[in-house]
Design a protein around this motif. Sequence first.
Motif, PDB file in Angstrom:
ATOM      1  N   GLY A  31       3.581   0.330  -7.376  1.00  0.00           N
ATOM      2  CA  GLY A  31       2.478   1.893  -7.300  1.00  0.00           C
ATOM      3  C   GLY A  31       0.827   1.476  -7.474  1.00  0.00           C
ATOM      4  O   GLY A  31      -0.014   1.760  -7.713  1.00  0.00           O
ATOM      5  N   GLN A  32       0.484   0.101  -7.131  1.00  0.00           N
ATOM      6  CA  GLN A  32      -0.985  -0.605  -7.537  1.00  0.00           C
ATOM      7  C   GLN A  32      -1.260  -0.464  -5.485  1.00  0.00           C
ATOM      8  O   GLN A  32      -2.727   0.042  -5.642  1.00  0.00           O
ATOM      9  CB  GLN A  32      -0.663  -1.784  -8.219  1.00  0.00           C
ATOM     10  N   ILE A  33      -0.295   0.163  -4.969  1.00  0.00           N
ATOM     11  CA  ILE A  33      -1.133  -0.242  -3.578  1.00  0.00           C
ATOM     12  C   ILE A  33      -0.205   0.438  -2.910  1.00  0.00           C
ATOM     13  O   ILE A  33       0.641   1.374  -3.201  1.00  0.00           O
ATOM     14  CB  ILE A  33      -1.434  -1.316  -2.473  1.00  0.00           C
ATOM     15  N   GLY A  34      -0.715   1.612  -1.142  1.00  0.00           N
ATOM     16  CA  GLY A  34      -0.199   2.450  -0.410  1.00  0.00           C
ATOM     17  C   GLY A  34      -0.440   3.290   0.294  1.00  0.00           C
ATOM     18  O   GLY A  34      -1.745   2.094   0.895  1.00  0.00           O
ATOM     19  N   GLU A  35      -0.041   3.017   1.381  1.00  0.00           N
ATOM     20  CA  GLU A  35      -0.737   3.728   3.249  1.00  0.00           C
ATOM     21  C   GLU A  35      -1.935   4.717   2.827  1.00  0.00           C
ATOM     22  O   GLU A  35      -1.159   5.336   2.410  1.00  0.00           O
ATOM     23  CB  GLU A  35       0.684   3.339   4.150  1.00  0.00           C
ATOM     24  N   GLN A  36      -2.321   4.496   4.260  1.00  0.00           N
ATOM     25  CA  GLN A  36      -3.469   5.147   4.076  1.00  0.00           C
ATOM     26  C   GLN A  36      -3.138   5.902   4.314  1.00  0.00           C
ATOM     27  O   GLN A  36      -3.076   6.006   6.325  1.00  0.00           O
ATOM     28  CB  GLN A  36      -5.406   4.612   4.012  1.00  0.00           C
ATOM     29  N   GLN A  37      -4.227   7.107   5.089  1.00  0.00           N
ATOM     30  CA  GLN A  37      -3.912   8.010   6.632  1.00  0.00           C
ATOM     31  C   GLN A  37      -4.911   6.602   7.831  1.00  0.00           C
ATOM     32  O   GLN A  37      -4.592   7.464   8.910  1.00  0.00           O
ATOM     33  CB  GLN A  37      -4.801   9.188   6.188  1.00  0.00           C
ATOM     34  N   ASP A  38      -5.640   5.720   7.431  1.00  0.00           N
ATOM     35  CA  ASP A  38      -5.662   5.973   9.203  1.00  0.00           C
ATOM     36  C   ASP A  38      -5.111   4.403   9.321  1.00  0.00           C
ATOM     37  O   ASP A  38      -5.899   3.899  10.110  1.00  0.00           O
ATOM     38  CB  ASP A  38      -7.578   5.031   7.890  1.00  0.00           C
ATOM     39  N   GLY A  39      -4.134   4.198   9.076  1.00  0.00           N
ATOM     40  CA  GLY A  39      -3.444   3.167   9.129  1.00  0.00           C
ATOM     41  C   GLY A  39      -3.803   1.602   8.581  1.00  0.00           C
ATOM     42  O   GLY A  39      -2.531   0.733   8.673  1.00  0.00           O
ATOM     43  N   TYR A  40      -4.349   1.680   7.135  1.00  0.00           N
ATOM     44  CA  TYR A  40      -5.037   0.640   6.108  1.00  0.00           C
ATOM     45  C   TYR A  40      -3.985   0.811   5.216  1.00  0.00           C
ATOM     46  O   TYR A  40      -3.929   1.815   4.210  1.00  0.00           O
ATOM     47  CB  TYR A  40      -6.339   0.599   6.704  1.00  0.00           C
ATOM     48  N   LEU A  41      -4.130  -0.122   4.568  1.00  0.00           N
ATOM     49  CA  LEU A  41      -3.566  -0.185   3.109  1.00  0.00           C
ATOM     50  C   LEU A  41      -4.492   0.176   1.639  1.00  0.00           C
ATOM     51  O   LEU A  41      -5.581  -0.252   2.653  1.00  0.00           O
ATOM     52  CB  LEU A  41      -3.085  -1.610   2.243  1.00  0.00           C
ATOM     53  N   GLY A  42      -4.278   1.280   0.749  1.00  0.00           N
ATOM     54  CA  GLY A  42      -5.002   1.119  -0.530  1.00  0.00           C
ATOM     55  C   GLY A  42      -4.748   0.995  -1.604  1.00  0.00           C
ATOM     56  O   GLY A  42      -3.851   0.480  -1.850  1.00  0.00           O
ATOM     57  N   VAL A  43      -5.930   0.468  -2.761  1.00  0.00           N
ATOM     58  CA  VAL A  43      -5.962   0.156  -3.812  1.00  0.00           C
ATOM     59  C   VAL A  43      -5.540   1.556  -4.544  1.00  0.00           C
ATOM     60  O   VAL A  43      -6.300   2.398  -4.771  1.00  0.00           O
ATOM     61  CB  VAL A  43      -6.837  -0.527  -4.035  1.00  0.00           C
ATOM     62  N   VAL A  44      -4.336   1.707  -5.131  1.00  0.00           N
ATOM     63  CA  VAL A  44      -4.640   2.779  -5.795  1.00  0.00           C
ATOM     64  C   VAL A  44      -5.241   3.123  -7.909  1.00  0.00           C
ATOM     65  O   VAL A  44      -4.720   1.576  -7.921  1.00  0.00           O
ATOM     66  CB  VAL A  44      -2.962   2.776  -6.350  1.00  0.00           C
ATOM     67  N   GLY A  45      -6.318   3.819  -7.723  1.00  0.00           N
ATOM     68  CA  GLY A  45      -6.538   3.252  -9.494  1.00  0.00           C
ATOM     69  C   GLY A  45      -7.246   1.913  -9.248  1.00  0.00           C
ATOM     70  O   GLY A  45      -7.991   1.024  -8.175  1.00  0.00           O
ATOM     71  N   MET A  54      -5.507  -9.290  -2.388  1.00  0.00           N
ATOM     72  CA  MET A  54      -4.515  -9.231  -0.852  1.00  0.00           C
ATOM     73  C   MET A  54      -4.091  -8.082   0.390  1.00  0.00           C
ATOM     74  O   MET A  54      -4.351  -8.369   1.179  1.00  0.00           O
ATOM     75  CB  MET A  54      -2.821  -8.823  -2.137  1.00  0.00           C
ATOM     76  N   VAL A  55      -4.400  -6.470  -0.486  1.00  0.00           N
ATOM     77  CA  VAL A  55      -5.316  -5.680   0.282  1.00  0.00           C
ATOM     78  C   VAL A  55      -5.569  -6.389   1.097  1.00  0.00           C
ATOM     79  O   VAL A  55      -5.765  -5.018   2.521  1.00  0.00           O
ATOM     80  CB  VAL A  55      -5.812  -4.464  -0.599  1.00  0.00           C
ATOM     81  N   ARG A  56      -7.049  -6.637   1.289  1.00  0.00           N
ATOM     82  CA  ARG A  56      -8.394  -6.352   1.837  1.00  0.00           C
ATOM     83  C   ARG A  56      -8.297  -7.747   2.960  1.00  0.00           C
ATOM     84  O   ARG A  56      -7.551  -7.723   3.843  1.00  0.00           O
ATOM     85  CB  ARG A  56      -9.550  -7.588   0.351  1.00  0.00           C
ATOM     86  N   ASP A  57      -6.719  -8.564   2.515  1.00  0.00           N
ATOM     87  CA  ASP A  57      -6.668  -9.760   3.344  1.00  0.00           C
ATOM     88  C   ASP A  57      -4.997  -9.380   4.249  1.00  0.00           C
ATOM     89  O   ASP A  57      -5.573  -9.411   5.741  1.00  0.00           O
ATOM     90  CB  ASP A  57      -5.918 -11.031   2.689  1.00  0.00           C
ATOM     91  N   LEU A  58      -4.328  -8.805   4.075  1.00  0.00           N
ATOM     92  CA  LEU A  58      -3.649  -7.731   4.993  1.00  0.00           C
ATOM     93  C   LEU A  58      -4.014  -6.532   5.458  1.00  0.00           C
ATOM     94  O   LEU A  58      -4.083  -6.469   6.572  1.00  0.00           O
ATOM     95  CB  LEU A  58      -2.850  -7.170   3.872  1.00  0.00           C
TER      96      LEU A  58
END
Length: 120
Positions: A31-45, A54-58
């Motif tokens: 649960g550290q990352i998740g899908e956002q409404q805009d098609g990109y990954l987000g960092v949770v908390g 990792m999220v920025r690179d992906l």
Amino acid sequence: MAVAAALMATGPVVVQAQGRSPEYAAARAAGQIGEQQDGYLGVVGSQSQDIVKMVRDLNNKRRAVYTEGAAAAKSTVQEYATATACRLLADTKPGEKYQAPDGSWQTRGAAMPSRPAGCK
């Protein structure tokens, strides 16, 4: 809709394949990352710099896929990314995090998560 047709051909498959590293799988399961409404990954908390990187690179890889797909579909990158979000949010598994339309992070249950307007 041209975006949807092009998306069905390549978008989600390429984007999903990018995130299959053990680090990605562990962060998603935790649960550290998740899908956002805009098609990109987000960092949770608040997460470690390794997770943020990792999220920025992906997301940079996703942006490249979206840019190529948008050109082929004769749409904008954002339209293509949002169309991909429809599929990526639908493909989340129960227990995984996703961002709701109001910006809050939710944990997927058995029901389909809220998705951007226009998703089918």
